[in-house]
Design a protein around this motif. Sequence first.
Motif, PDB file in Angstrom:
ATOM      1  N   GLY A   1      12.591   9.726  -3.331  1.00  0.00           N
ATOM      2  CA  GLY A   1      12.159  10.596  -4.419  1.00  0.00           C
ATOM      3  C   GLY A   1      11.198   9.938  -5.391  1.00  0.00           C
ATOM      4  N   ARG A   2      10.738   8.733  -5.069  1.00  0.00           N
ATOM      5  CA  ARG A   2       9.840   8.001  -5.956  1.00  0.00           C
ATOM      6  C   ARG A   2       8.538   7.676  -5.229  1.00  0.00           C
ATOM      7  NH1 ARG A   2      13.437   3.095  -8.221  1.00  0.00           N
ATOM      8  NH2 ARG A   2      11.661   2.907  -9.633  1.00  0.00           N
ATOM      9  N   THR A   3       7.471   7.490  -5.956  1.00  0.00           N
ATOM     10  CA  THR A   3       6.219   7.072  -5.338  1.00  0.00           C
ATOM     11  C   THR A   3       6.261   5.565  -5.102  1.00  0.00           C
ATOM     12  OG1 THR A   3       5.082   6.594  -7.427  1.00  0.00           O
ATOM     13  CG2 THR A   3       4.970   8.866  -6.589  1.00  0.00           C
ATOM     14  N   ARG A   4       5.388   5.100  -4.229  1.00  0.00           N
ATOM     15  CA  ARG A   4       5.342   3.662  -3.965  1.00  0.00           C
ATOM     16  C   ARG A   4       4.955   2.884  -5.230  1.00  0.00           C
ATOM     17  NH1 ARG A   4       5.476   0.828   0.826  1.00  0.00           N
ATOM     18  NH2 ARG A   4       4.810  -1.329   0.633  1.00  0.00           N
ATOM     19  N   ILE A   5       4.082   3.458  -6.053  1.00  0.00           N
ATOM     20  CA  ILE A   5       3.690   2.792  -7.302  1.00  0.00           C
ATOM     21  C   ILE A   5       4.908   2.597  -8.203  1.00  0.00           C
ATOM     22  CG2 ILE A   5       2.377   3.068  -9.444  1.00  0.00           C
ATOM     23  CD1 ILE A   5       0.214   4.471  -7.794  1.00  0.00           C
ATOM     24  N   ASP A   6       5.736   3.640  -8.321  1.00  0.00           N
ATOM     25  CA  ASP A   6       6.955   3.533  -9.128  1.00  0.00           C
ATOM     26  C   ASP A   6       7.891   2.469  -8.564  1.00  0.00           C
ATOM     27  OD1 ASP A   6       6.071   5.553 -10.779  1.00  0.00           O
ATOM     28  OD2 ASP A   6       7.196   7.133  -9.763  1.00  0.00           O
ATOM     29  N   ILE A   7       8.013   2.455  -7.250  1.00  0.00           N
ATOM     30  CA  ILE A   7       8.916   1.490  -6.607  1.00  0.00           C
ATOM     31  C   ILE A   7       8.460   0.062  -6.877  1.00  0.00           C
ATOM     32  CG2 ILE A   7       9.702   0.638  -4.345  1.00  0.00           C
ATOM     33  CD1 ILE A   7       9.523   3.621  -3.416  1.00  0.00           C
TER      34      ILE A   7
ATOM     35  N   GLU B   1       6.820  -1.090  -9.342  1.00  0.00           N
ATOM     36  CA  GLU B   1       7.025  -1.497 -10.734  1.00  0.00           C
ATOM     37  C   GLU B   1       8.390  -2.166 -10.894  1.00  0.00           C
ATOM     38  OE1 GLU B   1       6.474   1.824 -13.307  1.00  0.00           O
ATOM     39  OE2 GLU B   1       4.288   1.854 -13.060  1.00  0.00           O
ATOM     40  N   LYS B   2       9.380  -1.652 -10.159  1.00  0.00           N
ATOM     41  CA  LYS B   2      10.724  -2.217 -10.242  1.00  0.00           C
ATOM     42  C   LYS B   2      10.929  -3.337  -9.236  1.00  0.00           C
ATOM     43  CE  LYS B   2      15.627  -1.010 -10.337  1.00  0.00           C
ATOM     44  NZ  LYS B   2      16.633   0.094 -10.294  1.00  0.00           N
ATOM     45  N   TYR B   3      10.244  -3.250  -8.082  1.00  0.00           N
ATOM     46  CA  TYR B   3      10.412  -4.244  -7.010  1.00  0.00           C
ATOM     47  C   TYR B   3       9.044  -4.812  -6.636  1.00  0.00           C
ATOM     48  CZ  TYR B   3      14.837  -1.669  -6.406  1.00  0.00           C
ATOM     49  OH  TYR B   3      16.051  -1.046  -6.593  1.00  0.00           O
ATOM     50  N   PRO B   4       8.405  -5.568  -7.539  1.00  0.00           N
ATOM     51  CA  PRO B   4       7.051  -6.078  -7.254  1.00  0.00           C
ATOM     52  C   PRO B   4       6.992  -7.006  -6.048  1.00  0.00           C
ATOM     53  CG  PRO B   4       7.992  -7.130  -9.209  1.00  0.00           C
ATOM     54  CD  PRO B   4       8.891  -5.986  -8.859  1.00  0.00           C
ATOM     55  N   ASN B   5       8.126  -7.601  -5.685  1.00  0.00           N
ATOM     56  CA  ASN B   5       8.165  -8.502  -4.528  1.00  0.00           C
ATOM     57  C   ASN B   5       7.960  -7.762  -3.213  1.00  0.00           C
ATOM     58  OD1 ASN B   5      10.823  -7.405  -5.262  1.00  0.00           O
ATOM     59  ND2 ASN B   5      11.551  -8.460  -3.421  1.00  0.00           N
ATOM     60  N   LEU B   6       8.010  -6.430  -3.242  1.00  0.00           N
ATOM     61  CA  LEU B   6       7.860  -5.642  -2.013  1.00  0.00           C
ATOM     62  C   LEU B   6       6.423  -5.188  -1.779  1.00  0.00           C
ATOM     63  CD1 LEU B   6      11.039  -3.358  -2.169  1.00  0.00           C
ATOM     64  CD2 LEU B   6      10.743  -5.547  -0.987  1.00  0.00           C
ATOM     65  N   LYS B   7       5.497  -5.701  -2.574  1.00  0.00           N
ATOM     66  CA  LYS B   7       4.109  -5.239  -2.488  1.00  0.00           C
ATOM     67  C   LYS B   7       3.559  -5.342  -1.078  1.00  0.00           C
ATOM     68  CE  LYS B   7      -0.456  -5.791  -4.564  1.00  0.00           C
ATOM     69  NZ  LYS B   7      -1.278  -6.488  -5.592  1.00  0.00           N
ATOM     70  N   HIS B   8       3.884  -6.418  -0.388  1.00  0.00           N
ATOM     71  CA  HIS B   8       3.360  -6.626   0.970  1.00  0.00           C
ATOM     72  C   HIS B   8       4.462  -6.517   2.019  1.00  0.00           C
ATOM     73  CE1 HIS B   8      -0.446  -7.740  -0.799  1.00  0.00           C
ATOM     74  NE2 HIS B   8       0.145  -8.661  -1.537  1.00  0.00           N
ATOM     75  N   GLU B   9       5.564  -5.878   1.657  1.00  0.00           N
ATOM     76  CA  GLU B   9       6.698  -5.765   2.576  1.00  0.00           C
ATOM     77  C   GLU B   9       6.931  -4.298   2.961  1.00  0.00           C
ATOM     78  OE1 GLU B   9       8.242  -8.423   3.722  1.00  0.00           O
ATOM     79  OE2 GLU B   9       7.063  -9.764   2.444  1.00  0.00           O
ATOM     80  N   SER B  10       7.574  -4.114   4.107  1.00  0.00           N
ATOM     81  CA  SER B  10       7.933  -2.764   4.530  1.00  0.00           C
ATOM     82  C   SER B  10       9.170  -2.298   3.784  1.00  0.00           C
ATOM     83  CB  SER B  10       8.215  -2.742   6.042  1.00  0.00           C
ATOM     84  OG  SER B  10       8.793  -1.513   6.418  1.00  0.00           O
TER      85      SER B  10
END
Length: 212
Positions: free
Chosen positions: A89-95, A97-106
């Motif tokens: 229910g959230r956009t990737r941008i929102d996600i 913001e809370k989990y910046p370590n996932l920027k390059h992760e699936s």
Amino acid sequence: MELYLIRHGQSEANLHGIIQGHADYPLSGLGKKQAAILGEYSASLKADNIYSSDLVRAKETAEAIADQRSLEVKTWPEIREVGLGPFEGRTRIDILEKYPNLKHESLLTSGVEGTETAENITQRCREVIRLLKEKHQNETTVLVSHGGFISILLTFLMAGDEWPKMDRPFIIGNTSITKVEIDDTGKAKFHYINKTAHLEEKEESLTSTVLY
């Protein structure tokens, strides 16, 4: 055994860049158009069985295929999308913001608490292949599922339980068709992946792919 793995049409969440997972969103207006185009195109494909994820975006797409032939759509929760818990229910941008370590992760294999574990996904893949071989070994079966799960199932067919260690190279677009043949020994042969010729022939029916 031959399998056609088909992703659902564009959903309302796809339209707005929202991550879905198990969240249940219907097809968008374009998604319904894509499903209708797919239904007409797939009338030429051999099919003995049609299974759909139990999520509405997949069921609506599967029904468009079934409308072209005298087959009943069987709902199968095992082929629903990967559960994404706190991401849903959230956009990737929102996600990010809370989990910046996932920027390059699936997001599919992030390991974040509340998301479906790799072990559970592996078990689902095993069960899907086992039941298909048990019930439909000499038949052609259509599975209408989701981009994330289809990409993982393809990787599982290549690498078995080691699939989480691999980079999944597959792009799976809305209503794309992937054809896989599994022989009696369990080895998979890939005829084609992410075929969208039916959409490419229709103006403004293609959509961008949401990456997980």
